[in-house]
Design a protein around this motif. Structure first.
Motif, PDB file in Angstrom:
ATOM      1  N   SER A   1      -1.709  -1.110  -6.975  1.00 16.85           N
ATOM      2  CA  SER A   1      -3.022  -1.508  -6.441  1.00 16.85           C
ATOM      3  C   SER A   1      -4.085  -1.570  -7.533  1.00 16.85           C
ATOM      4  O   SER A   1      -4.926  -2.457  -7.533  1.00 16.85           O
ATOM      5  N   LYS A   2      -4.027  -0.614  -8.460  1.00 15.87           N
ATOM      6  CA  LYS A   2      -5.023  -0.596  -9.533  1.00 15.87           C
ATOM      7  C   LYS A   2      -4.388  -0.961 -10.873  1.00 15.87           C
ATOM      8  O   LYS A   2      -4.832  -0.541 -11.934  1.00 15.87           O
TER       9      LYS A   2
ATOM     10  N   ASP B   1       1.510  12.105  -4.909  1.00 12.27           N
ATOM     11  CA  ASP B   1       0.863  10.794  -4.963  1.00 12.27           C
ATOM     12  C   ASP B   1       0.398  10.525  -6.399  1.00 12.27           C
ATOM     13  O   ASP B   1      -0.719  10.878  -6.779  1.00 12.27           O
TER      14      ASP B   1
ATOM     15  N   ALA C   1      -0.846   8.191  -7.947  1.00 11.13           N
ATOM     16  CA  ALA C   1      -1.605   6.935  -7.870  1.00 11.13           C
ATOM     17  C   ALA C   1      -2.169   6.507  -9.229  1.00 11.13           C
ATOM     18  O   ALA C   1      -2.406   5.317  -9.454  1.00 11.13           O
ATOM     19  N   TYR C   2      -2.393   7.477 -10.128  1.00  9.59           N
ATOM     20  CA  TYR C   2      -3.052   7.142 -11.410  1.00  9.59           C
ATOM     21  C   TYR C   2      -2.122   7.378 -12.608  1.00  9.59           C
ATOM     22  O   TYR C   2      -2.571   7.733 -13.687  1.00  9.59           O
TER      23      TYR C   2
ATOM     24  N   TYR D   1      -8.613  13.614  -1.788  1.00  2.94           N
ATOM     25  CA  TYR D   1      -8.740  12.208  -1.365  1.00  2.94           C
ATOM     26  C   TYR D   1      -8.925  12.136   0.140  1.00  2.94           C
ATOM     27  O   TYR D   1      -8.054  12.596   0.897  1.00  2.94           O
TER      28      TYR D   1
ATOM     29  N   VAL E   1      -2.125  15.011  -6.116  1.00  4.86           N
ATOM     30  CA  VAL E   1      -2.392  13.841  -6.975  1.00  4.86           C
ATOM     31  C   VAL E   1      -2.332  14.411  -8.391  1.00  4.86           C
ATOM     32  O   VAL E   1      -3.317  14.901  -8.925  1.00  4.86           O
TER      33      VAL E   1
ATOM     34  N   ALA F   1       0.824  -1.214   0.000  1.00  6.08           N
ATOM     35  CA  ALA F   1       0.000   0.000   0.000  1.00  6.08           C
ATOM     36  C   ALA F   1       0.856   1.261   0.000  1.00  6.08           C
ATOM     37  O   ALA F   1       1.642   1.485   0.928  1.00  6.08           O
ATOM     38  N   SER F   2       0.690   2.083  -1.037  1.00  6.97           N
ATOM     39  CA  SER F   2       1.418   3.352  -1.046  1.00  6.97           C
ATOM     40  C   SER F   2       0.914   4.255   0.072  1.00  6.97           C
ATOM     41  O   SER F   2       1.650   5.090   0.589  1.00  6.97           O
ATOM     42  N   LEU F   3      -0.354   4.081   0.466  1.00  2.42           N
ATOM     43  CA  LEU F   3      -0.890   4.887   1.564  1.00  2.42           C
ATOM     44  C   LEU F   3      -0.057   4.669   2.838  1.00  2.42           C
ATOM     45  O   LEU F   3       0.185   5.612   3.594  1.00  2.42           O
TER      46      LEU F   3
ATOM     47  N   ASN G   1      -7.819  12.525  -7.752  1.00  8.28           N
ATOM     48  CA  ASN G   1      -8.977  11.946  -7.063  1.00  8.28           C
ATOM     49  C   ASN G   1      -9.670  13.037  -6.272  1.00  8.28           C
ATOM     50  O   ASN G   1      -9.091  13.534  -5.296  1.00  8.28           O
TER      51      ASN G   1
ATOM     52  N   SER H   1       1.587   2.978  -6.771  1.00  7.95           N
ATOM     53  CA  SER H   1       1.467   1.553  -6.447  1.00  7.95           C
ATOM     54  C   SER H   1       0.827   0.811  -7.611  1.00  7.95           C
ATOM     55  O   SER H   1       0.298   1.425  -8.545  1.00  7.95           O
TER      56      SER H   1
END
Ligand code: PMP
Length: 429
Positions: free
Chosen positions: A254-255, A216, A218-219, A138, A182, A99-101, A187, A252
């Protein structure tokens, strides 16, 4: 526009929307659009990974036994595979757990307890510290701040990143130690930071000498269009601006692969990576290197990763189209809401009529449709205009998303009509 309707027209619209709402409710659906989780079909795309690295395949390229302890920074081939996405050479990439979180959380806690490179003292020694929070944002980022008593300062996102004039003014305050970003397909707003925004974030004068951008990404590869969007490399921009330690970059898989069993990454300057590893080495003897090997065997190289993300896009893009189609069909020209048409990421952000977000969520719930709570996209759950909603269409099936989107549009319109009626009632009274 609802506000321009005559009393009779408004009454007629109210009656027809209420009838639509009752019909929708009568379908007895059970739909959940609360969180941006990958769907079972998306997880199935990585099914092949579950059998990897395979019996007896547990040696890395450097002939380390991935089953054993050690390898704190992550195996070289996995760092190499994700270096391009992280925008740093493999030596400046660290692989964490799933988890990057957790990595973001840890960097903040370590900064509070130990300080970061360039700190004169741990952040927690300062009487007050604050983070800039682009909004809508987020909720889990904001929750970390709340947990540790860090004040959140909202800054509006303006389509290509945060309002930079405001950011530049606010970061002059030495209490401001960090900023959530982000930068791609944000997000939930879908903002993609412009080159100019990235350059200004890298170059701005900060009151705190140990200020950090919590970048972050994330996407980073989560495009919804064929072409996708690229953003400026923040680590390079910071190096060029003479602020080489300013950005902590996170991401990450994760997705990309499995949301609960992916790989998380941190990338930064040499000094920050050294700092991170020194802290991380007290927390763990080493990460799950078999999972790293599994990812390398499955994805193979950057081209393999991009091809895999195309498969996600094929599943996700129709769901996003279903949401925006329904909103467009039911709400265009009504003045009841505005919404984003994201080019990537996991969310559609909707601004409903001022003050009606909670009512929309309540109406939806009554009709069997779960939405993320109103206010979730603002620090402390306090959206001053009470109007932003985050829709997450990834998890339900396309048929469910299509039905849910109709329902959401109806609830938005009904809440807006009710609010207009109340306003006129007050005026008349
Ligand atoms: N950052 C953002 C912006 C997200 O939207 C999410 C997931 N919703 C995460 C981080 C969580 O990432 P991870 O699974 O790596 O902890």
């Amino acid at each position: 526009m609802i506000a321009d309707l005559s009393a009779a027209e408004l009454e007629a619209l109210a009656a027809s929307v209420r009838a639509d709402y009752e019909t929708f409710k009568g379908r007895g659906l059970k739909l959940d659009m609360t969180r941006g989780k990958p769907s079972p079909e998306q997880l199935d795309l990585a099914d092949g990974m579950l059998a990897l690295p395979g019996n007896r395949d547990h040696f890395t390229d450097a002939h380390e036994d991935a089953r054993n302890y050690g390898g704190l920074q992550g195996i070289a081939e996995a760092r190499g595979l994700f270096a391009q996405a992280m925008g740093a050479p493999p030596e400046r990439v660290v692989i964490g757990d799933n988890a990057s979180l957790a990595m973001m959380h840890d960097t903040i806690v370590w900064a509070l307890l130990k300080g970061v490179p360039g700190s004169e003292a741990p952040w927690s020694r300062q009487s007050e510290i604050a983070f800039l929070c682009p909004v809508p944002g987020y909720d889990r980022h904001f929750a970390i701040l709340e947990e540790y008593g860090i004040r959140a300062i909202p800054v509006p996102l303006v389509g290509d990143g945060p309002d930079m004039a405001k950011v530049e003014e606010l970061v002059r305050d030495p209490a401001v130690k960090g900023m959530w970003c982000v930068p791609k397909y944000s997000n939930p707003s879908g903002d993609v930071y412009s080159d100019e925004t990235v350059r200004r974030l890298a170059a701005m004068t900060t009151g705190a000498k140990d200020f950090r951008l919590f970048w972050d990404n994330a996407y980073v590869l989560h495009h919804l269009t064929e072409t996708g969007r690229e953003i400026l490399n923040v680590l390079d921009a910071c190096a060029e601006a003479g602020t080489p330690d300013r950005a902590f970059v996170f991401a990450s898989t994760s997705k990309m692969t499995l949301a609960g069993a992916g790989l998380a990454f941190f990338a930064s300057s040499e000094a920050n990576v050294k700092w991170y590893l020194a802290r991380a080495g007290k927390r763990t003897i080493g990460p799950d290197k078999l999972n790293q090997l599994r990812h390398v065997r499955f994805l193979k190289d950057f081209a393999g990763l991009v091809a895999h993300m195309d498969k996600h896009r094929a599943l996700l893009a129709p769901k996003f189209a279903a949401v925006t189609d329904a909103l467009e069909r039911r709400l265009a020209g009504k003045g009841a809401a505005t919404w984003t048409t994201p080019q990537g990421g996991y969310f559609v952000s909707v601004d409903v009529a001022r003050g009606t977000a909670s009512r929309v969520v309540a109406l939806a719930k009554e009709a069997g449709l779960l939405l993320t709570g109103a206010g979730a996209t603002w620090p402390q759950g306090k959206d001053p205009a009470e109007q932003n909603l985050r829709l997450a269409p990834s998890f339900p099936s396309l048929a469910e998303v299509t039905a849910a989107s109709e329902g959401i549009a109806i609830c938005i319109l009904l809440a807006a009509v009710e609010a207009e009626q109340a306003k006129r009632g007050q005026k008349a009274a």
